[in-house]
Scaffold this motif. Sequence first.
Motif, PDB file in Angstrom:
ATOM      1  N   GLY A 148       0.797  -1.220   0.000  1.00 40.78           N
ATOM      2  CA  GLY A 148       0.000   0.000   0.000  1.00 40.78           C
ATOM      3  C   GLY A 148       0.829   1.270   0.000  1.00 40.78           C
ATOM      4  O   GLY A 148       0.562   2.195  -0.764  1.00 40.78           O
ATOM      5  N   LEU A 149       1.838   1.334   0.854  1.00 40.27           N
ATOM      6  CA  LEU A 149       2.669   2.537   0.916  1.00 40.27           C
ATOM      7  C   LEU A 149       3.425   2.736  -0.390  1.00 40.27           C
ATOM      8  O   LEU A 149       3.521   3.850  -0.894  1.00 40.27           O
ATOM      9  CB  LEU A 149       3.646   2.483   2.094  1.00 40.27           C
ATOM     10  CG  LEU A 149       4.549   3.702   2.236  1.00 40.27           C
ATOM     11  CD1 LEU A 149       3.737   4.966   2.485  1.00 40.27           C
ATOM     12  CD2 LEU A 149       5.560   3.486   3.350  1.00 40.27           C
ATOM     13  N   SER A 150       3.948   1.652  -0.956  1.00 44.33           N
ATOM     14  CA  SER A 150       4.666   1.766  -2.228  1.00 44.33           C
ATOM     15  C   SER A 150       3.750   2.267  -3.335  1.00 44.33           C
ATOM     16  O   SER A 150       4.136   3.107  -4.146  1.00 44.33           O
ATOM     17  CB  SER A 150       5.267   0.419  -2.620  1.00 44.33           C
ATOM     18  OG  SER A 150       6.294   0.074  -1.727  1.00 44.33           O
ATOM     19  N   ASP A 151       2.524   1.744  -3.382  1.00 40.92           N
ATOM     20  CA  ASP A 151       1.563   2.197  -4.396  1.00 40.92           C
ATOM     21  C   ASP A 151       1.237   3.674  -4.225  1.00 40.92           C
ATOM     22  O   ASP A 151       1.193   4.431  -5.193  1.00 40.92           O
ATOM     23  CB  ASP A 151       0.274   1.367  -4.328  1.00 40.92           C
ATOM     24  CG  ASP A 151       0.488  -0.076  -4.753  1.00 40.92           C
ATOM     25  OD1 ASP A 151       1.515  -0.366  -5.401  1.00 40.92           O
ATOM     26  OD2 ASP A 151      -0.374  -0.917  -4.424  1.00 40.92           O
ATOM     27  N   GLU A 152       1.028   4.084  -2.983  1.00 40.31           N
ATOM     28  CA  GLU A 152       0.733   5.494  -2.717  1.00 40.31           C
ATOM     29  C   GLU A 152       1.939   6.371  -3.029  1.00 40.31           C
ATOM     30  O   GLU A 152       1.788   7.499  -3.497  1.00 40.31           O
ATOM     31  CB  GLU A 152       0.291   5.699  -1.267  1.00 40.31           C
ATOM     32  CG  GLU A 152      -1.109   5.212  -0.986  1.00 40.31           C
ATOM     33  CD  GLU A 152      -2.160   5.907  -1.850  1.00 40.31           C
ATOM     34  OE1 GLU A 152      -2.094   7.137  -2.023  1.00 40.31           O
ATOM     35  OE2 GLU A 152      -3.048   5.205  -2.356  1.00 40.31           O
ATOM     36  N   ALA A 153       3.130   5.866  -2.776  1.00 40.22           N
ATOM     37  CA  ALA A 153       4.349   6.621  -3.064  1.00 40.22           C
ATOM     38  C   ALA A 153       4.466   6.886  -4.567  1.00 40.22           C
ATOM     39  O   ALA A 153       4.812   7.991  -4.991  1.00 40.22           O
ATOM     40  CB  ALA A 153       5.575   5.866  -2.558  1.00 40.22           C
ATOM     41  N   VAL A 154       4.163   5.871  -5.373  1.00 40.85           N
ATOM     42  CA  VAL A 154       4.220   6.046  -6.829  1.00 40.85           C
ATOM     43  C   VAL A 154       3.168   7.057  -7.280  1.00 40.85           C
ATOM     44  O   VAL A 154       3.451   7.948  -8.082  1.00 40.85           O
ATOM     45  CB  VAL A 154       4.020   4.692  -7.548  1.00 40.85           C
ATOM     46  CG1 VAL A 154       3.849   4.889  -9.042  1.00 40.85           C
ATOM     47  CG2 VAL A 154       5.197   3.769  -7.267  1.00 40.85           C
TER      48      VAL A 154
END
Length: 164
Positions: free
Chosen positions: A122-128
């Motif tokens: 989730g955090l990686s997706d939001e970061a992108v």
Amino acid sequence: MKLERSKEWWLARARCEGDTVPGAGPLAFDPVPDQLPAAAVTPEENRIAFGKFVNMMRRRQGLSIEQFADASDLDARELLVIEDDLHYVPPPRTVFKLAQIFNVPQPRLMQLAGLTIANDQGLSDEAVRFAARSEAVQRLSREESAALEAFVAVLSKQEHPRPT
């Protein structure tokens, strides 16, 4: 419990290290690497978002990099690298200081900076998503134009030939 290792064991371990810098956690060098799971590699997208996040939070406070460096007790050169180099992984102290200054959770910022491994996607997706949406498209401000022109002038300056 007492652990005893022979002198030969310690020398063999020292030879395995070579000339690498000692480290711990995901940054450590493993002389006999096991197969790491795919999640163990920090995606560059997180570090792109980390740099953009630091840049935007600094700008939100209306501070130049020099002013922010003075206020945060961080090095201006390091802040420049954080904002612009997606391959740079900052030391934990720097991320700790940034988390304090920006009032965000340190573990999540460490994850974003590439110092810890993400357990959730989730955090990686939001970061992108954040990195993609935060790309500036406006014209340069007067200050940015002046700084750019001054730098172009320095770049364009002819070097005086040295006497031989």
